[in-house]
Design a protein around this motif. Structure first.
Motif, PDB file in Angstrom:
ATOM      1  N   LEU A 113     116.565  55.738  39.477  1.00 28.13           N
ATOM      2  CA  LEU A 113     117.120  55.206  40.725  1.00 28.13           C
ATOM      3  C   LEU A 113     116.969  53.693  40.821  1.00 28.13           C
ATOM      4  O   LEU A 113     117.759  53.032  41.503  1.00 28.13           O
ATOM      5  CB  LEU A 113     116.439  55.866  41.929  1.00 28.13           C
ATOM      6  CG  LEU A 113     116.869  57.276  42.311  1.00 28.13           C
ATOM      7  CD1 LEU A 113     116.139  57.717  43.567  1.00 28.13           C
ATOM      8  CD2 LEU A 113     118.386  57.356  42.537  1.00 28.13           C
ATOM      9  N   ASN A 143     119.803  51.363  42.270  1.00 24.37           N
ATOM     10  CA  ASN A 143     119.457  50.553  43.430  1.00 24.37           C
ATOM     11  C   ASN A 143     119.642  49.065  43.149  1.00 24.37           C
ATOM     12  O   ASN A 143     120.109  48.311  44.000  1.00 24.37           O
ATOM     13  CB  ASN A 143     118.010  50.834  43.830  1.00 24.37           C
ATOM     14  CG  ASN A 143     117.592  50.069  45.057  1.00 24.37           C
ATOM     15  OD1 ASN A 143     117.984  50.392  46.169  1.00 24.37           O
ATOM     16  ND2 ASN A 143     116.785  49.045  44.869  1.00 24.37           N
ATOM     17  N   ILE A 202     114.467  51.850  47.413  1.00 22.17           N
ATOM     18  CA  ILE A 202     114.132  53.257  47.175  1.00 22.17           C
ATOM     19  C   ILE A 202     112.656  53.514  47.464  1.00 22.17           C
ATOM     20  O   ILE A 202     112.108  54.525  47.061  1.00 22.17           O
ATOM     21  CB  ILE A 202     114.501  53.689  45.746  1.00 22.17           C
ATOM     22  CG1 ILE A 202     113.929  52.737  44.704  1.00 22.17           C
ATOM     23  CG2 ILE A 202     116.011  53.809  45.605  1.00 22.17           C
ATOM     24  CD1 ILE A 202     114.125  53.206  43.265  1.00 22.17           C
ATOM     25  N   MET A 211     121.237  59.682  40.955  1.00 26.12           N
ATOM     26  CA  MET A 211     121.904  59.311  42.199  1.00 26.12           C
ATOM     27  C   MET A 211     122.454  60.522  42.923  1.00 26.12           C
ATOM     28  O   MET A 211     122.276  60.683  44.135  1.00 26.12           O
ATOM     29  CB  MET A 211     123.050  58.322  41.915  1.00 26.12           C
ATOM     30  CG  MET A 211     122.632  56.886  41.835  1.00 26.12           C
ATOM     31  SD  MET A 211     124.058  55.787  41.935  1.00 26.12           S
ATOM     32  CE  MET A 211     124.893  56.127  40.388  1.00 26.12           C
ATOM     33  N   TRP A 254     120.606  60.652  46.381  1.00 23.32           N
ATOM     34  CA  TRP A 254     121.330  59.831  47.354  1.00 23.32           C
ATOM     35  C   TRP A 254     122.463  60.605  47.993  1.00 23.32           C
ATOM     36  O   TRP A 254     123.119  61.427  47.352  1.00 23.32           O
ATOM     37  CB  TRP A 254     121.907  58.595  46.661  1.00 23.32           C
ATOM     38  CG  TRP A 254     120.937  57.485  46.448  1.00 23.32           C
ATOM     39  CD1 TRP A 254     119.606  57.466  46.764  1.00 23.32           C
ATOM     40  CD2 TRP A 254     121.220  56.196  45.870  1.00 23.32           C
ATOM     41  NE1 TRP A 254     119.052  56.254  46.425  1.00 23.32           N
ATOM     42  CE2 TRP A 254     120.015  55.465  45.883  1.00 23.32           C
ATOM     43  CE3 TRP A 254     122.375  55.606  45.370  1.00 23.32           C
ATOM     44  CZ2 TRP A 254     119.941  54.160  45.381  1.00 23.32           C
ATOM     45  CZ3 TRP A 254     122.309  54.312  44.868  1.00 23.32           C
ATOM     46  CH2 TRP A 254     121.099  53.588  44.880  1.00 23.32           C
TER      47      TRP A 254
END
Length: 519
Positions: free
Chosen positions: A276, A280, A311, A443, A447
């Motif tokens: 991530l 990010n 994150i 992701m 997310w």
């Protein structure tokens, strides 16, 4: 158990993640640097603001400050300052949700002179009424006044955590609530220090140039601390049903500070976190102009000073260019930080002819644009080119996290918290082995944009009109001066139209008076 590291962070062997939530009794982490002129001692206790007793929110912070800002049984705080000034030594305490860390930095030539101060502060703090009254007053002033008046950006970040962790011991700021701080007495501090700061929730960190006898003496003395009877509860942040927006209305706000986030089930303990990090960084690396959010919101549209994504919690983002150690957490979330954008009142004054009838400023457009960018990258993934470029940057960038012995030692202590031996080293190895598919998979797993919390600190003239736009999902066209609008590229005009009509899954909107927060 004792672990000894070589001078360089990147020279030790690696260990994989180990599931753990508690520290070993008085564990010692050493970072020996034979050529250094300085010695750094960090004492990290596994208790933070989440350990505050109910009704005493802010007790951990106040206790830690009274230790480092007060005196010892032998010396007053004023006498300590006079003693330490010629040594150029310093010490301070930081409190986060799950840990409190005491840091001591001094020249190696003053070990014998400085150590009695360190030992006195930790084992026999004076806890005088005078020091208590002074520090409690400062803390209460911050909770009641400073946080609302000094930085709407920090205000929105703390208010988002209030939403994310509502009903848990993570909810309140580390400095507490107004009612909590008011209720704390000196007797509370004395009792709390005796029961919450113990040898069994302590990790001792040492860095720099010091003799082995110093490490042994420090460990032996700190084992005189009693065992702790206080445990830090680890909350599970509830995922909202839809997008919940809280708009904090305050007088004389110059813009709308926006912070949005949602819980994620990964931390530095898992490899997914490093994956991530790549996504990010591409979306919005802190204080970097190459991020997609920065490019779209600031560079292309000149809406504010900066726009970033995260994150994990980022301590003091307004002043820190790089992440700092000492804020490790088991409960985690992803977030979007949009630095203040203009409100309608300010735009009307600037452009009375073109925007004289404007009802709402840039906040809904900026929020829609940021959420849409995250939505797009989750659905479409990173390209191989973007992945390679971002990963290359990150593998160099994370090496800057530990630019001082104090930071290096701090990240080593945080590594223990997450069950790792050396996270800064681990993350480079993780980044090296990832593929673009690994990042895109992470992701999609962690997310999403359908369910999140949003806090917006704005002027009281903007609060209700903004609430109406978000609640009704009314289109929010971008507002430009005519001279700017005339020079926009066609692709920007087309994208503006799509963003203005982008639907947010808003299910709840509340307007809150600034006087009702953090009570």
């Amino acid at each position: 158990m004792r672990y000894t590291f070589s001078r360089f962070l990147l020279a030790a062997a690696l260990l994989g993640p180990v599931a753990t939530t508690t520290a070993r009794a008085a564990e010692v982490v050493e970072l020996r640097q034979p050529n250094a002129a300085k010695v750094v001692v960090k004492l990290q206790f596994r208790n933070g603001s989440a350990s505050d007793p109910v009704g005493k929110e802010g007790l951990t912070y106040l206790t830690s400050q009274l230790v480092t800002e007060g005196g010892t049984k032998d010396l007053t705080s004023a006498q300590l300052k006079d003693l330490l000034y010629p040594m150029a030594a310093r010490y301070y305490a930081t409190t986060d949700k799950e840990v409190t860390t005491f840091t001591f930095e001094f020249h190696k030539d003053f070990i014998d002179k400085f150590y009695p101060v360190l030992r006195g502060l930790m084992l026999t703090p004076s806890f005088t009424q005078e020091d208590f009254d002074r520090l409690k007053s400062n803390q209460l002033n911050y909770v009641e006044q400073v946080i609302r008046a000094s930085s709407d950006e920090d205000y929105s970040k703390f208010a988002l955590e209030d939403q994310l962790f509502r009903g848990s011991r993570y909810q309140h700021m580390t400095r507490g609530t107004a009612a909590g701080v008011k209720s704390i007495t000196l007797a509370d501090v004395k009792q709390y220090y005796a029961t919450a700061f113990g040898t069994d929730n302590l990790t001792i960190g040492l860095a720099g140039n010091y003799p082995a006898s110093f490490a042994k003496q420090l460990e032996a003395d700190l084992k005189k601390l009693p065992k702790s009877s206080v445990k830090t509860p680890i909350p599970v942040a509830a995922m909202p049903n839809g997008i919940h927006v809280e708009i904090i209305s305050k007088p004389d706000a110059l813009g709308s500070a926006v912070y949005a986030g949602f819980p994620i089930k990964t931390t530095r303990a898992e490899d997914d976190f490093a994956a991530l990090m790549v996504a990010n960084s591409w979306l919005g690396e802190h204080r970097k102009s190459y991020g997609k959010l920065y490019d779209k919101i600031r560079t292309t549209r000149s809406m504010n000073y900066g726009d970033y994504s995260y994150i994990e919690w980022y301590e003091a983002g307004g002043s820190n260019m790089l992440p700092v150690p000492g804020v490790p957490r088991h409960a985690n979330y992803a977030s979007l930080w949009l630095r203040p954008v203009q409100i309608a009142e300010g735009l009307r004054k600037q452009y009375p002819t073109e925007l004289g009838d404007l009802k709402v400023g840039h906040a809904p457009f900026a929020l829609r644009l940021a959420v849409r960018e995250m939505d797009n990258v989750v659905k479409n993934g990173l390209s191989k080119e973007d992945f390679e470029r971002t990963r290359t940057f990150l593998r160099s960038y994370v090496k800057l996290y530990g630019t001082t012995p104090a930071k290096q030692l701090g990240f080593l202590l945080d590594s223990r918290f997450y069950g790792r031996k050396n996270w800064l080293q681990d993350v480079d190895a993780q980044l090296a082995k990832f593929t673009v598919d690994d990042v895109n998979r992470a992701m999609r797993k962690h997310w999403q944009v359908q369910n999140m919390f949003v806090t917006i600190v704005t002027d009281d003239s903007e609060a209700q009109p903004l609430a109406d736009v978000l609640k009704n999902n009314t289109p929010s066209p971008m507002s430009y001066a005519n001279v700017v609008k005339a020079g926009l590229p066609k692709e920007v005009v087309a994208e503006d139209a799509e963003v203005a009509n982008y639907k947010l899954n808003v299910t709840e909107v509340k307007v809150i008076n600034t006087n009702d927060t953090f009570r």
